[in-house]
Scaffold this active site. Structure first.
Site: not given
Length: 412
Positions: A52, A306
């Site tokens: 992110k 992720s």
């Protein structure tokens, strides 16, 4: 080379002044299991343990380059996006306000404070994310701040595409197949836009938050009536408008939905065998390989892990879900005769690998019988076939409530 690809490469190059590229690692365990060359793109190893911060960095650097005065940056997030924005506020020396639900775990609040330091103020608002988001956006409008979307922003999408820039460079080209999670769509939209038709792509979302599949079926983003937030890093009620425009060409068959309980078996496996800590969303791509065995045999496959922001206080829940999915743990409501020796008779039915994990009298349903909540663990799911036959033969009435969500919520 398209403008998007050039911009993604420029974003990736600029990031190197802030944090190192994440490793692309061949995983021997998975490669042997699936008879393929399986590589993991370890986004769980960024400074904030998720991808992110890439999008946050790219969006913030562009805003700051165009502004005469640095604005206040605002976001709404209960997890990885908050940490990425906080990290970048501190890096750029700007002020940020991060809105988080009141119900956000203290671990996530604490990490966001650590990453942001004096550059970030945290506002705890609302029990549900929609309330938090509305408060953040109202604040932005009121003071003229810049709102940083977690995914539905062209600069964020471009920043997330840097994941693929690194993969291509490390491989010296494209892999045969790329598998990655999709929630709001920032990562998947960026990677897919960068790859184009140069590799096969599979997108993976949690079954309890399959907003991409719903959008592909409807032809437009739609809001799900209910979202299972277990895989909170990918479980969103509605995919982004901008991200969907970049994903609308996908066939619904390219979007795999993964059962949350099965996902837990992959999290436990990666922790126990590989020593890799993955959050639920971070394990989606690896878990999806179970449904892709015939498609990937003999190919080079990159799975994007992720995120690794996992609170170990959740580990008992993850283990519980994994055991129930694997069939080695079950819960029953047992009708126990209220007579001397009844419990001993029941215990004698258990095999050498059967273990009682939960035993609780609920109430006496009649003078001669009592209801018992019992949880049993065993080494192999087939052991329950023998055990349940033994229950019947001995006259013990039971009800299997393992997969009864309503009863499980109240009793387990």
């Amino acid at each position: 080379m398209s403008d998007f690809q050039k911009n993604a490469r420029a974003a990736e190059a600029a990031m190197r002044h802030v944090f190192d590229a994440t490793p692309l690692q061949r995983n021997e365990h998975l490669s042997e299991r699936y008879d393929a060359n399986i590589l993991l793109k370890r986004e769980d190893l960024t400074p904030v343990r998720s991808y992110k911060l890439r999008g946050a960095f790219n969006a913030m650097r562009k805003v700051l380059a165009a502004a005469s005065t640095a604005p206040t940056f605002v976001c709404a997030s209960a997890g990885n996006h908050a940490q990425g924005v906080a990290f970048m506020c501190r890096h750029f020396g700007v002020q940020g306000v991060i809105y988080m639900p009141i119900t956000t775990p203290q671990q996530k609040i604490g990490k966001t404070r650590i990453f942001g330091g004096d550059n970030v103020r945290i506002e705890l608002t609302g029990d549900y994310f929609d309330v938090t988001l509305a408060a953040a956006q109202e604040y932005c409008t009121r003071i003229g701040a810049h709102f940083l979307s977690p995914f539905d922003d062209e600069d964020v999408i471009e920043g997330q595409a840097s994941v693929m820039v690194e993969i291509e460079r490390d491989l010296g080209g494209m892999p045969d197949h790329i598998v990655m999670p999709v929630g709001g769509g920032g990562l998947s939209a960026g990677v897919c836009s960068y790859v184009g038709d140069r590799a096969e792509i599979t997108l993976v979302e949690p079954a309890g938050g399959a907003s991409l599949h719903a959008a592909l079926m409807a032809g437009t983003p739609v809001r799900l009536d209910h979202v299972n937030t277990f895989a909170d890093g990918a479980a969103v009620a509605q995919i982004g408008v901008r991200t969907f425009e970049r994903l609308r060409h996908f066939d619904p068959g390219q979007a795999i939905s993964v059962d949350e309980n099965r996902l837990c078996t992959t999290m436990i496996e990666m922790l126990n065998i590989e020593g890799i800590v993955l959050e639920p969303a971070g394990a989606l791509a690896v878990d999806a390989l179970k449904d892709m065995r015939n498609r990937i045999r003999g190919k080079t496959v990159v799975c994007v892990t992720s995120g690794g922001n996992f609170d170990f206080e959740r580990l008992p829940e993850v283990k519980e879900r994994a055991q129930r999915h694997s069939g080695v743990k079950k819960y029953f409501i047992l009708r126990m005769p209220q007579r001397p020796g009844a419990l001993k008779d029941f215990l004698n039915l258990l095999g050498p690998d059967d273990d009682i994990a939960r035993f609780e009298y609920l109430k006496k349903s009649a003078r001669n019988f009592g209801s018992v909540l019992i949880g049993i663990e065993t080494s192999n799911e087939n052991n329950f076939v023998r055990l349940l036959e033994a229950f019947k033969s001995a006259g013990f009435d039971y009800r299997d409530i393992t997969d009864d969500d309503i009863l499980a919520e109240f009793l387990i």
